[in-house]
Structure formats: structure tokens, C-alpha cells
Design a protein around this motif. Structure first.
Motif, PDB file in Angstrom:
ATOM      1  N   LYS A 131       4.820   3.445   7.163  1.00  0.00           N
ATOM      2  CA  LYS A 131       5.017   5.240   7.565  1.00  0.00           C
ATOM      3  C   LYS A 131       3.132   5.524   7.963  1.00  0.00           C
ATOM      4  O   LYS A 131       2.339   5.321   6.255  1.00  0.00           O
ATOM      5  CB  LYS A 131       5.116   6.326   6.561  1.00  0.00           C
ATOM      6  N   GLN A 132       2.829   5.744   8.920  1.00  0.00           N
ATOM      7  CA  GLN A 132       1.533   5.630   9.655  1.00  0.00           C
ATOM      8  C   GLN A 132       1.498   7.902   9.061  1.00  0.00           C
ATOM      9  O   GLN A 132       2.190   8.325   9.095  1.00  0.00           O
ATOM     10  CB  GLN A 132       1.285   5.910  10.349  1.00  0.00           C
ATOM     11  N   SER A 145       1.486   3.996   5.460  1.00  0.00           N
ATOM     12  CA  SER A 145       2.234   3.099   3.967  1.00  0.00           C
ATOM     13  C   SER A 145       2.761   2.504   3.111  1.00  0.00           C
ATOM     14  O   SER A 145       3.956   2.144   4.376  1.00  0.00           O
ATOM     15  CB  SER A 145       2.691   4.584   3.674  1.00  0.00           C
ATOM     16  N   GLU A 146       3.228   1.160   2.893  1.00  0.00           N
ATOM     17  CA  GLU A 146       4.159   0.785   2.848  1.00  0.00           C
ATOM     18  C   GLU A 146       5.372   0.507   1.938  1.00  0.00           C
ATOM     19  O   GLU A 146       6.596  -0.123   1.686  1.00  0.00           O
ATOM     20  CB  GLU A 146       3.386  -0.656   3.060  1.00  0.00           C
ATOM     21  N   CYS A 147       5.266   1.842   0.639  1.00  0.00           N
ATOM     22  CA  CYS A 147       6.071   1.703  -0.400  1.00  0.00           C
ATOM     23  C   CYS A 147       6.474   3.459  -0.220  1.00  0.00           C
ATOM     24  O   CYS A 147       5.292   4.239   0.058  1.00  0.00           O
ATOM     25  CB  CYS A 147       6.327   1.201  -1.009  1.00  0.00           C
ATOM     26  N   LEU A 148       7.435   4.121  -1.263  1.00  0.00           N
ATOM     27  CA  LEU A 148       7.133   5.195  -1.637  1.00  0.00           C
ATOM     28  C   LEU A 148       7.104   5.252  -2.869  1.00  0.00           C
ATOM     29  O   LEU A 148       8.244   5.107  -3.578  1.00  0.00           O
ATOM     30  CB  LEU A 148       8.904   6.131  -1.197  1.00  0.00           C
ATOM     31  N   LYS A 151       0.948  -1.060  -0.119  1.00  0.00           N
ATOM     32  CA  LYS A 151      -0.034  -0.068  -0.100  1.00  0.00           C
ATOM     33  C   LYS A 151       0.675   1.148   0.081  1.00  0.00           C
ATOM     34  O   LYS A 151       1.849   0.947   0.749  1.00  0.00           O
ATOM     35  CB  LYS A 151      -1.020  -0.067   1.229  1.00  0.00           C
ATOM     36  N   SER A 152       0.247   2.294  -0.858  1.00  0.00           N
ATOM     37  CA  SER A 152       0.933   3.522  -0.916  1.00  0.00           C
ATOM     38  C   SER A 152       0.241   4.973  -0.442  1.00  0.00           C
ATOM     39  O   SER A 152      -1.409   4.302  -1.455  1.00  0.00           O
ATOM     40  CB  SER A 152       1.542   4.208  -2.141  1.00  0.00           C
ATOM     41  N   SER A 153       0.249   5.908   0.070  1.00  0.00           N
ATOM     42  CA  SER A 153       0.291   7.012  -0.316  1.00  0.00           C
ATOM     43  C   SER A 153       0.591   7.592  -1.276  1.00  0.00           C
ATOM     44  O   SER A 153       1.611   8.088  -1.315  1.00  0.00           O
ATOM     45  CB  SER A 153      -0.094   7.619   1.464  1.00  0.00           C
TER      46      SER A 153
END
Length: 111
Positions: free
Chosen positions: A74-75, A81-84, A46-48
Motif C-alpha cells: 500500500k502506497q 507499506s508491505e505489511c500491517l 516495511k510498514s508504516s
């Protein structure tokens, strides 16, 4: 500009992934999407992504992108979020996603 050693650069794990789902991230302070990205053998992550200025959700499904997959989660608001996802940011804050030029297997490492 700070320089990195080759050894430091090799620690950054960038991979090809295909966006499988996109939903608006209503809780985010800045407009963003929640993405589900398939990284092949690495699985789904997941990613934001603050990419709402140039991209509509329907245009993102099936798009192959480049992301860093070895940062700690990263919260962001109520989302982990699990990746950038990587992109080029212009002076207006618009993000153009980094993409593969040709179809590429999910999970392939960028070097």
C-alpha cells in the motif's frame, strides 16, 4: 458485526516479526513511524505504523510484533507499506501493539 467463515479467516496470514529499525515518517499526514521488520524466512518487510503516541523509536527496536503479511503493498505518501502491524486502538486513537508473550522465532504463523 460481520462474521467470517473459517476458510476466510485462514486466508489472513499473520506472522511474528522483530522490529529492526524505526524512523519518523515525516511525509505522513498523521504522525507515524517507518518500520523495518524481520519475518525470518519471509525476509524483511516495511510498514508504516501510527504508533507514535505510546512508543518511542528506541523502545521499538527488538520488539516482537504481530503483522498481516499477505495484503498487497500500500502506497502511503512516498512509502510503500508491505505489511500491517496489528494493535488495539482505544477511543483516543492510541495504538497498543500486539506482541508475543515470550520470545518467538520470526516468521511463525499466528493461528
Amino acid at each position: 458485526m460481520e462474521t467470517l467463515s473459517w476458510k476466510e479467516f485462514q486466508k489472513v496470514d499473520m506472522r511474528v516479526g522483530t522490529i529492526k529499525s524505526v524512523t519518523p515518517f515525516e511525509e505522513a499526514i498523521k504522525p507515524a513511524y517507518k518500520l523495518q521488520i524481520d519475518f525470518g524466512e519471509l525476509g524483511m518487510k516495511k510498514s508504516s505504523a501510527q504508533i507514535t503516541q505510546l512508543y518511542q523509536p528506541a523502545d521499538l527496536i527488538g520488539k516482537q510484533v504481530i503483522a498481516v503479511v499477505n495484503f498487497p503493498p500500500k502506497q502511503i505518501a512516498n512509502f510503500m507499506s508491505e505489511c500491517l502491524v496489528l494493535g488495539a486502538v482505544n477511543s483516543n486513537g492510541e495504538v497498543t501493539l500486539l506482541e508475543t508473550g515470550l520470545p518467538t522465532p520470526n516468521g511463525l504463523r499466528i493461528s
